[in-house]
Design a protein around this motif. Structure first.
Motif, PDB file in Angstrom:
ATOM      1  N   CYS A  31      -9.853   4.013  -4.018  1.00  0.00           N
ATOM      2  CA  CYS A  31     -10.650   4.805  -3.076  1.00  0.00           C
ATOM      3  C   CYS A  31      -9.760   5.631  -2.156  1.00  0.00           C
ATOM      4  O   CYS A  31     -10.085   6.788  -1.827  1.00  0.00           O
ATOM      5  CB  CYS A  31     -11.560   3.891  -2.264  1.00  0.00           C
ATOM      6  SG  CYS A  31     -12.909   3.156  -3.220  1.00  0.00           S
ATOM      7  N   ARG A  32      -8.657   5.052  -1.724  1.00  0.00           N
ATOM      8  CA  ARG A  32      -7.749   5.766  -0.822  1.00  0.00           C
ATOM      9  C   ARG A  32      -7.257   7.065  -1.461  1.00  0.00           C
ATOM     10  O   ARG A  32      -7.129   8.100  -0.802  1.00  0.00           O
ATOM     11  CB  ARG A  32      -6.580   4.858  -0.461  1.00  0.00           C
ATOM     12  CG  ARG A  32      -5.706   5.395   0.674  1.00  0.00           C
ATOM     13  CD  ARG A  32      -4.565   4.444   0.989  1.00  0.00           C
ATOM     14  NE  ARG A  32      -5.045   3.119   1.353  1.00  0.00           N
ATOM     15  CZ  ARG A  32      -4.906   2.046   0.600  1.00  0.00           C
ATOM     16  NH1 ARG A  32      -4.284   2.112  -0.564  1.00  0.00           N
ATOM     17  NH2 ARG A  32      -5.377   0.878   1.000  1.00  0.00           N
ATOM     18  N   THR A  55     -18.066   9.431   0.649  1.00  0.00           N
ATOM     19  CA  THR A  55     -17.008   9.104   1.615  1.00  0.00           C
ATOM     20  C   THR A  55     -16.833   7.605   1.811  1.00  0.00           C
ATOM     21  O   THR A  55     -15.824   7.166   2.341  1.00  0.00           O
ATOM     22  CB  THR A  55     -17.314   9.755   2.982  1.00  0.00           C
ATOM     23  OG1 THR A  55     -18.583   9.279   3.453  1.00  0.00           O
ATOM     24  CG2 THR A  55     -17.332  11.270   2.859  1.00  0.00           C
ATOM     25  N   VAL A  56     -17.859   6.822   1.397  1.00  0.00           N
ATOM     26  CA  VAL A  56     -17.801   5.364   1.579  1.00  0.00           C
ATOM     27  C   VAL A  56     -18.288   4.678   0.302  1.00  0.00           C
ATOM     28  O   VAL A  56     -19.315   5.065  -0.264  1.00  0.00           O
ATOM     29  CB  VAL A  56     -18.674   4.899   2.773  1.00  0.00           C
ATOM     30  CG1 VAL A  56     -18.634   3.382   2.909  1.00  0.00           C
ATOM     31  CG2 VAL A  56     -18.217   5.562   4.066  1.00  0.00           C
ATOM     32  N   SER A  58     -13.411   5.553   1.949  1.00  0.00           N
ATOM     33  CA  SER A  58     -13.209   4.248   2.570  1.00  0.00           C
ATOM     34  C   SER A  58     -14.118   3.225   1.903  1.00  0.00           C
ATOM     35  O   SER A  58     -15.075   3.578   1.216  1.00  0.00           O
ATOM     36  CB  SER A  58     -13.494   4.307   4.073  1.00  0.00           C
ATOM     37  OG  SER A  58     -14.851   4.655   4.302  1.00  0.00           O
ATOM     38  N   VAL A  59     -13.827   1.953   2.111  1.00  0.00           N
ATOM     39  CA  VAL A  59     -14.610   0.866   1.535  1.00  0.00           C
ATOM     40  C   VAL A  59     -15.333   0.125   2.662  1.00  0.00           C
ATOM     41  O   VAL A  59     -14.732  -0.182   3.695  1.00  0.00           O
ATOM     42  CB  VAL A  59     -13.721  -0.117   0.747  1.00  0.00           C
ATOM     43  CG1 VAL A  59     -14.548  -1.277   0.202  1.00  0.00           C
ATOM     44  CG2 VAL A  59     -13.010   0.608  -0.396  1.00  0.00           C
ATOM     45  N   ASP A  60     -16.599  -0.161   2.467  1.00  0.00           N
ATOM     46  CA  ASP A  60     -17.397  -0.910   3.444  1.00  0.00           C
ATOM     47  C   ASP A  60     -16.979  -2.380   3.393  1.00  0.00           C
ATOM     48  O   ASP A  60     -17.593  -3.190   2.693  1.00  0.00           O
ATOM     49  CB  ASP A  60     -18.885  -0.754   3.124  1.00  0.00           C
ATOM     50  CG  ASP A  60     -19.765  -1.622   4.021  1.00  0.00           C
ATOM     51  OD1 ASP A  60     -19.279  -2.068   5.078  1.00  0.00           O
ATOM     52  OD2 ASP A  60     -20.925  -1.860   3.640  1.00  0.00           O
ATOM     53  N   GLU A  61     -15.912  -2.713   4.142  1.00  0.00           N
ATOM     54  CA  GLU A  61     -15.386  -4.083   4.114  1.00  0.00           C
ATOM     55  C   GLU A  61     -16.388  -5.078   4.703  1.00  0.00           C
ATOM     56  O   GLU A  61     -16.471  -6.218   4.238  1.00  0.00           O
ATOM     57  CB  GLU A  61     -14.061  -4.153   4.886  1.00  0.00           C
ATOM     58  CG  GLU A  61     -12.886  -3.575   4.134  1.00  0.00           C
ATOM     59  CD  GLU A  61     -11.566  -3.928   4.782  1.00  0.00           C
ATOM     60  OE1 GLU A  61     -11.296  -5.137   4.961  1.00  0.00           O
ATOM     61  OE2 GLU A  61     -10.810  -3.000   5.114  1.00  0.00           O
ATOM     62  N   GLN A 102      -9.651  -0.645  -2.908  1.00  0.00           N
ATOM     63  CA  GLN A 102      -9.263   0.196  -1.768  1.00  0.00           C
ATOM     64  C   GLN A 102      -8.177   1.185  -2.161  1.00  0.00           C
ATOM     65  O   GLN A 102      -8.158   2.327  -1.701  1.00  0.00           O
ATOM     66  CB  GLN A 102      -8.783  -0.694  -0.616  1.00  0.00           C
ATOM     67  CG  GLN A 102      -9.896  -1.498   0.038  1.00  0.00           C
ATOM     68  CD  GLN A 102      -9.373  -2.507   1.047  1.00  0.00           C
ATOM     69  OE1 GLN A 102      -8.325  -3.120   0.821  1.00  0.00           O
ATOM     70  NE2 GLN A 102     -10.097  -2.697   2.132  1.00  0.00           N
ATOM     71  N   GLU A 110       0.814  -1.216   0.000  1.00  0.00           N
ATOM     72  CA  GLU A 110       0.000   0.000   0.000  1.00  0.00           C
ATOM     73  C   GLU A 110       0.845   1.263   0.000  1.00  0.00           C
ATOM     74  O   GLU A 110       0.412   2.307  -0.482  1.00  0.00           O
ATOM     75  CB  GLU A 110      -0.936   0.006   1.209  1.00  0.00           C
ATOM     76  CG  GLU A 110      -2.008  -1.076   1.174  1.00  0.00           C
ATOM     77  CD  GLU A 110      -2.891  -1.035   2.398  1.00  0.00           C
ATOM     78  OE1 GLU A 110      -2.678  -0.140   3.242  1.00  0.00           O
ATOM     79  OE2 GLU A 110      -3.795  -1.876   2.508  1.00  0.00           O
ATOM     80  N   ASP A 128      -8.255  -5.107  -2.560  1.00  0.00           N
ATOM     81  CA  ASP A 128      -7.205  -4.137  -2.241  1.00  0.00           C
ATOM     82  C   ASP A 128      -6.985  -3.145  -3.383  1.00  0.00           C
ATOM     83  O   ASP A 128      -6.568  -2.012  -3.151  1.00  0.00           O
ATOM     84  CB  ASP A 128      -5.901  -4.851  -1.870  1.00  0.00           C
ATOM     85  CG  ASP A 128      -5.315  -5.615  -3.024  1.00  0.00           C
ATOM     86  OD1 ASP A 128      -6.054  -6.349  -3.695  1.00  0.00           O
ATOM     87  OD2 ASP A 128      -4.098  -5.476  -3.255  1.00  0.00           O
TER      88      ASP A 128
END
Length: 878
Positions: free
Chosen positions: A413-414, A388-389, A419-422, A410, A82, A407
């Motif tokens: 998105c980062r 935001t999500v 953020s990602v709703d994991e 993610q 990352e 990933d």
């Protein structure tokens, strides 16, 4: 005064030369895939290949060693993925300079040589260096202060910072127990203009003081109670990051500014068209071409699990960053030659496998580009301004439908602060697994409730044996007795039947009552494991009855077992031949061994050529003709590793394993095999295909099945030769001659169709109708194909002048349409819209340029009405 080495290549070589001059054996870099080490996904430090030496389970012919080790930190516990591209020093792939003492020299020599190399060979200013020692290591402190002469203010004692004695960054432990010892790290001071404090200070996370070399002194043995006792032969293990050292010697702050990375970044810029050489995406691509290329060279092919999944993630991350820079077509694989130019001398395997590495990366890249644009479109649509999500179900759809690993989503998105709703992603994933599991078809509706002892398998030596029934099951429920007609599972205390395992199918045969012949006959059609060590005989009771406690004679179908053994044994020989002919990257991905044939799936990124197939067949049949004995040995897993036996990737092995020598192959295998290679008889590959990305499948036959296959081919050749009235030996020539004749006739047909269409076209031109200043023609052209339609259309446009034309051809219910509009008229009438107007009425659609368009349909009965409507449609647009 000699010049300090500055290029990465020179730094690498001078390090090895320095320690070689001091009695160290130069050891080549080991594979990124640790040899038989289930605790590590990838080699992540220089000491990995010496781990067994430190544990005392291996001994080398030298007690001093030095190496430059290729390392990877991109999966599992050690994962820097990352951060790559966004920091100055994080990489997936990196090189570790190291030197080791196995019970030879210790702290004094290690520290002295480290200081000498840094200050006299690499010419680092002594005043720029400082050292750390473990808080209780007075010996190391004294060496630095008294022997080296380092001022006390530049020696930092590091103590308990992880909660408990020996829980410190400066105290190294291999595990909770075993070899351990204090460390001494060497730091470089970039100067007060860089924020950050010295190690051990509140500001130690800044970039001013950078660790460049760690010296680990293994002098203790950690006990279970947390105490330590001295090791009889203390060892030294050091590690220095090549990229960090190069940045210092080349007077740059970021590792990505060193010569090696600058060459790769410029190559990435060349292939992506990005002119900003500081762009983080170029750094990602430059880093990832090293990691992925070295992984392919070490046999790791992109896959959906394990190491192959990490490989796929890194490749796709690089591709995504190229896409981000505007590159819409494959580019990543084109960097392989640039990498080889930079690192091929130090790592010859890169040179040797350049073509293979390029092919693997290209294939993976082409596959991913097919879905990348669609996936990014979905991601963009799901992330409106201010989001935001990212919902978990969207992330799962990207993963499941478009091949976007979580990933990677993610990562995107980062960059956007999202953020990602994991939790939602995991819920969707679990739902899919539950659905798939519920839809699956199993040979039993539920697990058998068996809690008895393991059975004794005697099938390696016997095909018939006597056993006692210890359990009976019908529809998954335990029974004391079964009657004729019952389909059941029988468990015996002793059995010669082999249960399906390792790709080999279960045995077939019969169970007969031992004391009352004919009173009970159970036909076994499959043998499966009830659980590890317990074999279940699946089948039907055809006569009499069976009761728990009865003694039965278990008779394996000898012909089926013999055929299965031939196919299983030849699979071992074929696996070895595949690796020899195609390369050591070949790894088994699955197999199925039946009495009829063997099916073998393996990692390889291209079709096996006919020439390679023949060479594999030649090698295997040579082993068969050698007629060597098959040898089976049972030993502990460590002893098996020491023999060099092939351990199949992904397989789980117990403490005791069976090592099979079949011909020149050696593998761990619990299956049944021939006694001599000659028993295989004949080996023939009958099919080769691709079954998944980077996975090929070979199917082969042996013995009587191989003979039957060849005889069938012979019958086919003879039949074809008779049909063409030519001897079999001349069949090939006759087929080619006939094909040439067919091609010539096809050309004649095309020419005749053209003449026919031309004559029809002349007639059709007279049918054109004047509509508001242009001529409109909608007509059917008998016997025309798409090419004839286009050619006739062009001629009609030239002949008619200002015109809009639709031509149609019919073949059964199918309709082929072509529309053309002369250039001056395309401002009002467009061929694409015109052809779609007609196509929509005959069950089809199409499109093309404003002056020429094609379409198709499936309802020829509506064509007359559709053509009749063209004049009115054109008139509305003029």
């Amino acid at each position: 005064m000699s010049q300090a080495p500055h290029s990465v290549a020179d730094i690498r070589q001078s390090f090895l030369d320095f320690f070689a001059q001091r009695g160290h054996t130069v050891v080549p870099s080991s594979s990124l895939v640790p040899a038989n080490d289930p605790t590590l996904m990838f080699t992540n430090s220089g000491m990995v290949q010496f781990k067994d030496v430190f544990l005392g389970t291996d001994k080398r012919p030298y007690n001093r060693a030095t190496s430059v080790q290729a390392c990877l930190r991109a999966g599992g516990k050690h994962n820097d993925l990352e951060n790559v591209g966004y920091t100055a020093r994080h990489h997936t792939f990196f090189e570790m300079l190291g030197n080791w003492s196995f019970g030879d020299y210790f702290k004094k020599e290690s520290i002295q040589w480290g200081w000498e190399l840094l200050t006299q060979v690499y010419k680092l200013p002594p005043e720029k260096l400082l050292a750390t020692v473990y808080i209780d290591d007075d010996e190391a402190y004294d060496i630095w202060h008294t022997v080296i002469g380092l001022p006390a203010e530049r020696i930092v004692r590091i103590g308990d910072n992880k909660g408990g004695k020996y829980k410190s960054d400066n105290f190294w432990m291999m595990a909770d127990t075993g070899p351990c010892g204090p460390c001494s790290e060497i730091f470089y001071d970039h100067g007060p203009h860089i924020p950050g404090g010295p190690p051990g200070s509140p500001d130690e996370d800044g970039d001013r003081f950078i660790e460049i070399w760690n010296h680990v002194f293994m002098q203790f043995d950690m006990q279970e109670d947390g105490s330590v006792v001295p090791l009889p032969a203390p060892c030294v293990d050091t590690g220095m990051g090549l990229e960090r050292l190069a940045a210092i010697l080349q007077h740059v702050h970021s590792n990505y500014e060193i010569d090696l990375f600058q060459a790769l970044i410029q190559a990435a810029a060349r292939e992506t068209g990005c002119t900003d050489l500081t762009n983080p995406s170029l750094k990602v691509i430059a880093d990832h071409i090293r990691a992925t290329s070295f992984l392919v060279a070490d046999g790791v092919i992109p896959d959906n699990a394990g190491r192959g999944y990490v490989q796929r993630r890194i490749i796709r991350r690089a591709i995504r960053h190229g896409y981000k820079l505007g590159q819409g077509k494959p580019f990543f694989y084109k960097l392989v030659p640039d990498l080889v130019a930079q690192m091929g001398e130090a790592y010859p395997k890169l040179k040797e496998q350049q073509a293979h590495i390029t092919a693997v990366l290209k294939a993976e890249e082409e596959r991913f580009y097919e879905t990348l644009a669609n996936g990014m479109h979905i991601l963009d649509a799901a992330l409106p301004e201010g989001a935001t999500v990212l919902p978990g179900d969207v992330a799962f759809k990207l993963h499941d439908t478009y091949g976007f690993p979580l990933d990677l989503t993610q990562d995107v998105c980062r960059e956007r602060g999202v953020s990602v709703d994991e939790a939602g992603f995991n819920t969707a994933m679990q739902h899919q697994k539950d659905t798939a599991r519920a839809a699956g078809k199993f040979k039993m509706d539920k697990a058998l409730a068996y809690d008895g002892a393991d059975n004794q398998f005697t099938g390696y030596d016997l095909l018939e044996d006597t056993g006692q029934i210890v359990a009976l099951y019908v529809d998954g429920e335990p029974r004391q007795r079964i009657q004729a007609g019952d389909r059941a599972v029988v468990v015996l205390d002793i059995t010669p039947f082999y249960a399906e395992s390792g790709g080999q199918v279960g045995d077939q045969g019969a169970l007969l009552l031992a004391n009352r012949p004919g009173a009970g006959v159970f036909s076994v059609n499959d043998t499966l494991k009830v659980k590890a060590g317990v074999y279940g005989h699946h089948g039907e009771l055809t006569e009499g009855e069976l009761v728990v406690g009865d003694a039965v004679i278990a008779k394996v179908d000898q012909a089926a077992r013999a055929a299965t053994m031939r196919n299983h044994s030849v699979t071992h020989l074929m696996h070895k031949a595949l690796r020899e002919v195609l390369g050591e990257h070949v790894q088994q991905k699955g197999s199925l061994v039946t009495p009829e044939r063997t099916r073998f799936d393996f990692a390889h990124n291209a079709a096996v050529t006919p020439e390679q197939t023949r060479e594999i067949e030649r090698r295997v049949n040579a082993e068969v003709l050698a007629n060597t004995d098959t040898q089976a040995r049972v030993m502990d897993i460590d002893s098996a590793k020491a023999t060099g036996a092939m351990m199949l990737f992904g397989e789980k092995y117990g403490d005791s394993v069976r090592v099979l020598d079949i011909g020149t192959s050696r593998e761990l295998c619990g299956g049944t095999h021939v006694h001599r290679t000659g028993d295989i008889g004949l080996f023939k590959i009958v099919a080769e295909s691709g079954v998944a990305a980077g996975v090929r499948r070979v199917e082969a036959v042996t013995g009587e099945n191989a003979l039957a296959y060849l005889q069938q081919l012979e019958d086919t050749v003879s039949s074809a030769a008779a049909t063409l009235r030519t001897p079999p030996a001349e069949l090939g020539e006759r087929i080619h001659a006939n094909l040439d004749t067919i091609k010539a006739l096809e050309k004649e047909i095309i020419a005749l169709k053209g003449k026919l269409a031309s004559s029809q076209g002349d007639e059709l031109a007279s049918q054109a109708v004047q509509v508001k200043g242009i001529k409109v023609l909608a007509a059917k052209l008998d016997g025309a194909d798409a090419k004839t339609l286009r050619e006739t259309l062009d001629k009609l446009k030239d002949k008619l002048g200002a015109a809009a034309v639709v031509l149609a051809a019919v073949d059964g219910d199918k309709v082929q349409l072509a529309a053309g509009v002369t250039k001056a008229e395309t401002g009002k009438v467009k061929a694409g819209e015109l052809v779609n107007f007609v196509a929509s009425q005959v069950g089809g659609k199409g499109g093309g340029k404003p002056d020429m368009a094609m379409a198709g349909g499936t309802d020829a009965s509506k064509l007359p009405q559709a053509l009749a409507a063209v004049q009115a449609w054109v008139a509305e647009r003029l």
